[in-house]
Motif scaffolding. Sequence first.
Motif, PDB file in Angstrom:
ATOM      1  N   MET A  36       1.033  -1.527   0.551  1.00  0.00           N
ATOM      2  CA  MET A  36       0.160   0.120  -0.234  1.00  0.00           C
ATOM      3  C   MET A  36       1.239   1.010   0.037  1.00  0.00           C
ATOM      4  SD  MET A  36      -2.839  -0.912   2.821  1.00  0.00           S
ATOM      5  CE  MET A  36      -4.135  -0.111   2.196  1.00  0.00           C
ATOM      6  N   ALA A  37       0.468   1.733  -0.816  1.00  0.00           N
ATOM      7  CA  ALA A  37       1.094   3.070  -0.869  1.00  0.00           C
ATOM      8  C   ALA A  37       0.856   4.458   0.531  1.00  0.00           C
ATOM      9  CB  ALA A  37       1.171   4.035  -2.376  1.00  0.00           C
ATOM     10  N   PRO A  38       1.731   4.766   0.874  1.00  0.00           N
ATOM     11  CA  PRO A  38       1.513   5.733   2.674  1.00  0.00           C
ATOM     12  C   PRO A  38       0.512   6.367   2.483  1.00  0.00           C
ATOM     13  CG  PRO A  38       3.792   5.519   1.161  1.00  0.00           C
ATOM     14  CD  PRO A  38       3.979   5.032   0.273  1.00  0.00           C
ATOM     15  N   PHE A  39       0.656   6.846   1.281  1.00  0.00           N
ATOM     16  CA  PHE A  39      -0.667   7.414   1.010  1.00  0.00           C
ATOM     17  C   PHE A  39      -2.101   7.608   0.299  1.00  0.00           C
ATOM     18  CE2 PHE A  39       2.019   8.271  -2.566  1.00  0.00           C
ATOM     19  CZ  PHE A  39       1.349   7.571  -3.358  1.00  0.00           C
ATOM     20  N   SER A  40      -1.850   6.161   0.537  1.00  0.00           N
ATOM     21  CA  SER A  40      -3.785   5.493  -0.069  1.00  0.00           C
ATOM     22  C   SER A  40      -4.970   4.942   0.528  1.00  0.00           C
ATOM     23  CB  SER A  40      -3.331   3.551  -0.915  1.00  0.00           C
ATOM     24  OG  SER A  40      -2.541   3.343   0.615  1.00  0.00           O
ATOM     25  N   VAL A  41      -4.056   5.813   2.173  1.00  0.00           N
ATOM     26  CA  VAL A  41      -5.429   5.434   3.440  1.00  0.00           C
ATOM     27  C   VAL A  41      -5.694   6.661   3.591  1.00  0.00           C
ATOM     28  CG1 VAL A  41      -5.392   2.831   3.465  1.00  0.00           C
ATOM     29  CG2 VAL A  41      -4.100   4.308   4.404  1.00  0.00           C
ATOM     30  N   GLU A  42      -6.747   6.723   4.541  1.00  0.00           N
ATOM     31  CA  GLU A  42      -6.831   8.201   5.160  1.00  0.00           C
ATOM     32  C   GLU A  42      -6.045   8.435   6.595  1.00  0.00           C
ATOM     33  OE1 GLU A  42     -10.099  10.347   6.291  1.00  0.00           O
ATOM     34  OE2 GLU A  42     -10.241   8.997   4.919  1.00  0.00           O
ATOM     35  N   GLU A  43      -5.306   7.878   7.329  1.00  0.00           N
ATOM     36  CA  GLU A  43      -3.923   7.708   7.944  1.00  0.00           C
ATOM     37  C   GLU A  43      -3.059   7.202   7.113  1.00  0.00           C
ATOM     38  OE1 GLU A  43      -3.063   8.763  11.746  1.00  0.00           O
ATOM     39  OE2 GLU A  43      -5.163  10.109  10.753  1.00  0.00           O
ATOM     40  N   ARG A  44      -2.162   8.362   7.412  1.00  0.00           N
ATOM     41  CA  ARG A  44      -0.889   8.012   6.654  1.00  0.00           C
ATOM     42  C   ARG A  44      -0.488   6.516   7.159  1.00  0.00           C
ATOM     43  NH1 ARG A  44       5.505   8.171   6.666  1.00  0.00           N
ATOM     44  NH2 ARG A  44       6.288   7.747   4.926  1.00  0.00           N
ATOM     45  N   LYS A  45       0.135   5.615   6.258  1.00  0.00           N
ATOM     46  CA  LYS A  45       0.435   4.382   6.411  1.00  0.00           C
ATOM     47  C   LYS A  45       2.404   4.836   6.609  1.00  0.00           C
ATOM     48  CE  LYS A  45       1.359  -0.354   4.727  1.00  0.00           C
ATOM     49  NZ  LYS A  45       2.462  -0.631   4.733  1.00  0.00           N
ATOM     50  N   LYS A  46       2.893   4.196   7.073  1.00  0.00           N
ATOM     51  CA  LYS A  46       4.156   3.739   7.774  1.00  0.00           C
ATOM     52  C   LYS A  46       4.497   3.055   5.906  1.00  0.00           C
ATOM     53  CE  LYS A  46       7.522   2.735  10.432  1.00  0.00           C
ATOM     54  NZ  LYS A  46       7.974   1.585  11.447  1.00  0.00           N
TER      55      LYS A  46
END
Lengths: 241, 241, 241, 271, 271, 271
Positions: free
Chosen positions: C76-86
């Motif tokens: 998953m790209a870090p920006f793919s979800v509401e809360e930034r994913k590490k």
Amino acid sequence: MEKPKLIVDGKRLDGRGFEELRPIKIEVGVLKRADGSCYLEMGKNKIIAAVYGPREVHPRHLQDPSKAVIRYRYNMAPFSVEERKKPGPDRRSVEISKVSREALEPVIMKELFPRSGIDVFVEVLQADAGTRTACLNAASVALIDAGVMMKGIVTAVAVAKVDGQIVLDPMKEEDFYGEADMPVAFLIRNDQIESIALLQMDGRMTVEEVKKGIELAKKGAMEIYRMQREAVMKKYVKEEE
Amino acid sequence: MEKPKLIVDGKRLDGRGFEELRPIKIEVGVLKRADGSCYLEMGKNKIIAAVYGPREVHPRHLQDPSKAVIRYRYNMAPFSVEERKKPGPDRRSVEISKVSREALEPVIMKELFPRSGIDVFVEVLQADAGTRTACLNAASVALIDAGVMMKGIVTAVAVAKVDGQIVLDPMKEEDFYGEADMPVAFLIRNDQIESIALLQMDGRMTVEEVKKGIELAKKGAMEIYRMQREAVMKKYVKEEE
Amino acid sequence: MEKPKLIVDGKRLDGRGFEELRPIKIEVGVLKRADGSCYLEMGKNKIIAAVYGPREVHPRHLQDPSKAVIRYRYNMAPFSVEERKKPGPDRRSVEISKVSREALEPVIMKELFPRSGIDVFVEVLQADAGTRTACLNAASVALIDAGVMMKGIVTAVAVAKVDGQIVLDPMKEEDFYGEADMPVAFLIRNDQIESIALLQMDGRMTVEEVKKGIELAKKGAMEIYRMQREAVMKKYVKEEE
Amino acid sequence: MPEDILMDIKRDYVLSRIRAGERIDGRNFDEFRKVEVKTGIIEKAEGSALVKLGNTQVVVGVKMQVGEPFPDTPNMGIIITNAELVPLASPTFEPGPPDENSIELARVVDRGIRESEAVDLEKLCIEEGEKVWIVFIDIHALDDDGNLMDASSIAAISALMNTTVPAERFGVGEDFKLPIRDFPISVTSLVVDDRILVDPCRDEMSVGKNLMTITSDEEGNVVAMQKSGSYLMAEEKFYELLDLSVAKAKEIRENVREQLKGGENGEDEES
Amino acid sequence: MPEDILMDIKRDYVLSRIRAGERIDGRNFDEFRKVEVKTGIIEKAEGSALVKLGNTQVVVGVKMQVGEPFPDTPNMGIIITNAELVPLASPTFEPGPPDENSIELARVVDRGIRESEAVDLEKLCIEEGEKVWIVFIDIHALDDDGNLMDASSIAAISALMNTTVPAERFGVGEDFKLPIRDFPISVTSLVVDDRILVDPCRDEMSVGKNLMTITSDEEGNVVAMQKSGSYLMAEEKFYELLDLSVAKAKEIRENVREQLKGGENGEDEES
Amino acid sequence: MPEDILMDIKRDYVLSRIRAGERIDGRNFDEFRKVEVKTGIIEKAEGSALVKLGNTQVVVGVKMQVGEPFPDTPNMGIIITNAELVPLASPTFEPGPPDENSIELARVVDRGIRESEAVDLEKLCIEEGEKVWIVFIDIHALDDDGNLMDASSIAAISALMNTTVPAERFGVGEDFKLPIRDFPISVTSLVVDDRILVDPCRDEMSVGKNLMTITSDEEGNVVAMQKSGSYLMAEEKFYELLDLSVAKAKEIRENVREQLKGGENGEDEES
């Protein structure tokens, strides 16, 4: 933390003129285990460099059948900076190691040592702005001390824009509060600057200021180059005695 | 957390005398997959040890053409201690694994198994002071159970200085509040203590107390050694029935 | 965060009927460097898949002399979800990569490519429930685009239990507040569903509901399968023009 | 291959000399190499020391931070000891996270300091249960010509004695000297056959790494011990080591104390 | 090479027996190995269980801590499930961080407990939005003779039922039994050709790792499913598995419940 | 082996064309490939942009969080730039933590934005010394056909210009456009013999990775430079690069600005 005035009455905070280096001290062959080594002080920077090799590379698939593989590791001791630094490489040191290695690779005569490795390890014992250039200077001398064949000497120095002035060899306050910082390394051969081996810059400068900065860096590099040569000479003279 | 009195009326907190071990329980061959195994309780310590090998070593460059390579992994289950322990090795377990491996290496007849590996894995399911010695005791039995040739049995026990007294096999409160802790392992052969295989100490003891401690450890080790032998015997007797 | 009503007047929150898919968009061959690639949107999911191989495997000891080694990396790209994913793999993505790889492995004709590797890399640029199934759909198309021989097409879709109803292709609110989620992938060959390639489920459903869910998933998968074929066809028609 | 042969030759040579009752560098069996201590060499650190033990060189820097105490010692400061065997110091060290050797080194040095209670941790409490000083002791090897352990121990206690607590910088009062109340010294020996070689140099260690480290405090109490290396040690040999190590520690301690007092540490004087 | 041949022979043998309508250990195709459950074996844990499934052995320990709730569930406790496939348990496990197999194991066990709502998480809220109980379920494999999954599931729910919330130790009230309101049981089967082998032992898995795990709750609802292994499963086979797994789960649940009640857990009685 | 030969042939071909005064794709030496910018493509991000530079493709997403400021800049927001060279984007990228190439990429893009002061960080202070906005710039490579650096730089500033600060979601006021006050553009060139090839494509880089990146701001000031690659650069060549790069940056900036304004970003309009 307000920005202090960095230039007062045409002098810098530590009393230097714009085109003046900090005091430099170079000692060659300071370590027993390494094949070549150098201790270097530049202002409050305290640097120690070691060279191992040419030596065997393990595991084998990392060997290059046509030339030596160069490694360069820039590392800061945890106690080298105000706030203790967590041991181990961070993003900054990975980048510095990369551009420093790339400055030395075209200068080292790698083709003479196929399948072997030449390792350059540099430790920053105390940091005070300009560590990457100080480290390269120490590394060059350690390479010579190790007897590694090179096309010349790599000599590095930073210039900065500080209160509107282009100055040589910025120290910590100038680096932190200044407008721009530009580390440069040159290949010097037969007392002549031949080409640029490392070049980075961050801050804000006009194109003219960049050019002026390069000229100033050349001037500084030649001074350092002489000290590098002298240090090497001193060791070998001593050995012959 | 004030230090409690650890010795009352010449007895220790759990009622033991100074030279008394905690209750010990040893079971041999408790795992199917491992080549040798042992479950051991010592006080509230609950330990399980497994031995794999001699077996092939991967990747090949880790093999030693002249002898077996010994690995020893001391590991604590996350639930083995009051505060849940994060899984994976920490600095303490790395050190314990090192000194424990070094205690077994000179005892295992490694030269009989060139290029192979012998792995000793020890899990602490519940910890209550003295886990490293309990683990070594379990590991020794598991090695015997695996049929690995050895020069003797390694038997370990800790001694401690507690309220000024040298005592055998400290339990948790004695370890935590005591003045010193000294884990020792011996090579025992033919019912004789031959030499010291592991020795560590931290705390504060006079030289005389250290010597007295070693004497006490020898006494304790001989008791444990008999239980190790008995446990092994019990299994093989059972198998023959 | 109270659970909202997910079904109002027999319609789902986004106006869909129970057996209706979200809008799907598939583009084939969107990357130059990869041997095969696919961009896929399914509702707000935005997925890009690339296939490399069959190609050499390094280091050699990872090769399989009898067949190709398949890797599948769901990321998953870090920006793919509401809360930034590490950045980097977490436990969830490791599990998804495993079951997805296991869905493709029996379908790819691995025996045709001994010693080689086939790598399937899938990036979630935006996530909105059902990413693992959307990724598998994109991966299947990218594999076809790369010319990798397969026994059929793998097509995946999730079904869910939402306010007591079994619905097709849940979107985020349905996934989060629903009673159960069941991602399924099928092997489809000659317009026929042949078998189940992936099956997971979490939530709470009766056995009958599970069976009903599988039937609904088959219906949805056939629709997606047609879109996958169409997208592939469109590219090759275009290329022939 | 050639390296292996070289090692074999070296080992044979060392052994033959030992059997002849000599060490390769002419030292007595219970003799340390020359110890040189310089403190205050890293101005940016709260305390520092460079120790040379023959050709072995180690720098220790002490940095301090304010942090939370451990729940079970709410009124005590914290010591964290770390060692980096950076690849600069030896052809056998590799870059990467600490391996078992650097972990052992750090932990044994740490135990000497901790168990001798050299640092008065209660004086490092700023606010009980809330704020205490954390003392980071970072061991940085520069040149490993054998016995990094003792060089590191000496450097660590010397750097601590050189340390000023930077209370002003952290806004918690006035700077003060780190309160030191003991002077632990470790003595590491190589056990070869029936011989004990104190402070082995690297060439001597070509015969094996059968080491024993015994750390003692100012009063001659033992505060830490570590058998290191895959070997078996006779009990009597250990008792011999024990007496010898405590005696040598006393000698080294006086030597280091003289140097720390001595005028040769120009940079140290100002602090 | 010899190992490969051994594996081949084993696989051929297992397959030939299966084709002859038999399992190598004589069990019926839908028969579990003997299940033995012991709880309370780790006194230092808040709850614990050792499960033997034939020769497969797993310990689960439950530890509890006080921590912050997730922002989107401010009034609910937290479950964290972790599995360590330590190298002690199998010649094929290697030391190191969790690989995909141990992650899958932990996550499937977790889903069974989580989705059956076996733990009443709302009763683990101490202070809404601030403090809740965190339940650590640590799965520790001891001996992997096949089907660690079901052994772990049984051990996990048994350990939870054995758990006492240590409220006193954390200064947040009186200790209480962890509130459990369901009893999820997973059933794992090996799919070989047209056959379903419930609770496969390790030798049976030499024919392939075509596994299906179906977890059901006390009322026979399905709460988690996981196809694991590189294979294709016929739809009808899945329906067969579904009915079979729910039925077997019921049987195992009764068995385990009896043991948990039973007097054979001496250590359990006191808690 | 065949791959090596292919590389050799490719390199010879590229070099022969260069010596003939031509680039393999027919471009002028100072000509960029076609630049295409689409913003707002990731609705879940606070800002985003997809940039195509010929066949090279990069997505940048901007996410924002509330956090603590650095102690030495208590009234300023924080920028954190990260690059993932995911293996999807090139046969030479491997899964794993960032290597030196992705770190360099992220840091050079970061410097362009930071040193041009493109983001008004003081406007990202919520509460001095306590709470500021953290701007995460995540560079996600999709297809590396050469010069990821400039594609990433353009994508980064475009995504920032597309960013809305999600103040409402975090309960700290009303949403507002991220305050942007400069438009840094990096220009990367390949130095081959005496030639400068602006915006090299991947096949051109088969002759070596002798790169120079020069980033300039709206007023034509240089804000960042990076020599990358193991080569020596003549001083005059550098001066030529300097003038050329600032001139090209101006051209690209106008091109991108037009596209950002233009109607082709349907998805962008709503924001």
